[in-house]
Design an enzyme around this catalytic site. Sequence first.
Site, PDB file in Angstrom:
ATOM      1  N   SER A 156       0.828  -1.211   0.000  1.00 31.95           N
ATOM      2  CA  SER A 156       0.000   0.000   0.000  1.00 31.95           C
ATOM      3  C   SER A 156       0.858   1.255   0.000  1.00 31.95           C
ATOM      4  CB  SER A 156      -0.897   0.034   1.232  1.00 31.95           C
ATOM      5  OG  SER A 156      -1.689  -1.122   1.300  1.00 31.95           O
TER       6      SER A 156
HETATM    7  N1  SAH Z   1      -0.025  -5.273   4.157  1.00 35.12           N
HETATM    8  C1  SAH Z   1       0.692  -5.493   2.929  1.00 35.12           C
HETATM    9  C2  SAH Z   1      -0.170  -5.168   1.737  1.00 35.12           C
HETATM   10  C3  SAH Z   1      -0.271  -6.341   0.864  1.00 35.12           C
HETATM   11  S1  SAH Z   1      -1.563  -6.336  -0.355  1.00 35.12           S
HETATM   12  C4  SAH Z   1       2.016  -4.743   2.912  1.00 35.12           C
HETATM   13  O1  SAH Z   1       2.276  -3.967   3.839  1.00 35.12           O
HETATM   14  O2  SAH Z   1       2.807  -4.937   1.993  1.00 35.12           O
HETATM   15  C5  SAH Z   1      -2.669  -7.516   0.335  1.00 35.12           C
HETATM   16  C6  SAH Z   1      -2.127  -8.885   0.605  1.00 35.12           C
HETATM   17  O3  SAH Z   1      -3.204  -9.682   1.052  1.00 35.12           O
HETATM   18  C7  SAH Z   1      -1.538  -9.599  -0.600  1.00 35.12           C
HETATM   19  O4  SAH Z   1      -0.227  -9.988  -0.318  1.00 35.12           O
HETATM   20  C8  SAH Z   1      -2.469 -10.805  -0.781  1.00 35.12           C
HETATM   21  O5  SAH Z   1      -1.788 -11.949  -1.264  1.00 35.12           O
HETATM   22  C9  SAH Z   1      -2.990 -11.000   0.624  1.00 35.12           C
HETATM   23  N2  SAH Z   1      -4.250 -11.728   0.737  1.00 35.12           N
HETATM   24  C10 SAH Z   1      -5.337 -11.672  -0.075  1.00 35.12           C
HETATM   25  N3  SAH Z   1      -6.307 -12.470   0.391  1.00 35.12           N
HETATM   26  C11 SAH Z   1      -5.843 -13.049   1.531  1.00 35.12           C
HETATM   27  C12 SAH Z   1      -6.396 -13.972   2.472  1.00 35.12           C
HETATM   28  N4  SAH Z   1      -7.607 -14.504   2.352  1.00 35.12           N
HETATM   29  N5  SAH Z   1      -5.623 -14.329   3.522  1.00 35.12           N
HETATM   30  C13 SAH Z   1      -4.372 -13.839   3.684  1.00 35.12           C
HETATM   31  N6  SAH Z   1      -3.802 -12.961   2.824  1.00 35.12           N
HETATM   32  C14 SAH Z   1      -4.539 -12.570   1.761  1.00 35.12           C
END
Ligand code: SAH
Length: 222
Positions: free
Chosen positions: A70
């Site tokens: 993000s």
């Molecule tokens: N918090 C992260 C943002 C990552 S984007 C950062 O600081 O970089 C969102 C993330 O959620 C992605 O890596 C995606 O693979 C993960 N994601 C999506 N659905 C999910 C689920 N059901 N359980 C766990 N992770 C999930």
Amino acid sequence: MFLVTVFQADHYKSLRNTMVETQLVSRGIGDKAVLDAMRKVPRHLLVPEKIKDFAYDDRPLPIGEGQTISQPYIVAFMTELIKPHPEMKVLEIGTGSGYQAAVLAEIVREVFTIEIFEGLGKRASRDLQNLGYQNIQVRIGDGYKGWPEEAPFDAIIVTAAPSEIPQPLIEQLKDGGSMIIPVGQEGKIQQLILGEKKNGKFKTRTVSNVQFVPFLREQKKS
Ligand code: SAH
């Protein structure tokens, strides 16, 4: 070599300080602990090596598997909304790069974070360990189910957007705790929802419009 490393560390520190002033303070982020954490966490060491020079730009960045880290402002905004303090135990769904987890870990006691892609989860876990974080645990799996063995949590941050708030996460929130979660359909405007549990009742309000990657489910992942 040592001098080059020192120079680089300084360079990124200065990019970080500028990011905090121009992207966070100027847009109303006021929580000192959040600002201090974001002045400290080396975001450039949590993104893929080839894009580390863009790490402090005012935008999300690709981290592999079609996922993104993000924008710094969104991380700060969501972190501020859960009113983080040193006594808290926090659950994050969507580890991604590990950046949000690191920002939380600078402020709260313990962070539990779940990532659905094994590759991303392993990389984040390794990078966070290399940075010395000892209060973050990464689990690979579908975050829909939360982390029941560690529940209840003082706060839950979800960084991918489901179409509805997962019931297990509401159940795993402590009374008096808060959850911040984007909700809505992929590619459409989603709502960032702040939920609070009081006397067993979970109440929500919309705080802004956002765009997040979709919340995946185990069986639909690839
Ligand atoms: N918090 C992260 C943002 C990552 S984007 C950062 O600081 O970089 C969102 C993330 O959620 C992605 O890596 C995606 O693979 C993960 N994601 C999506 N659905 C999910 C689920 N059901 N359980 C766990 N992770 C999930």
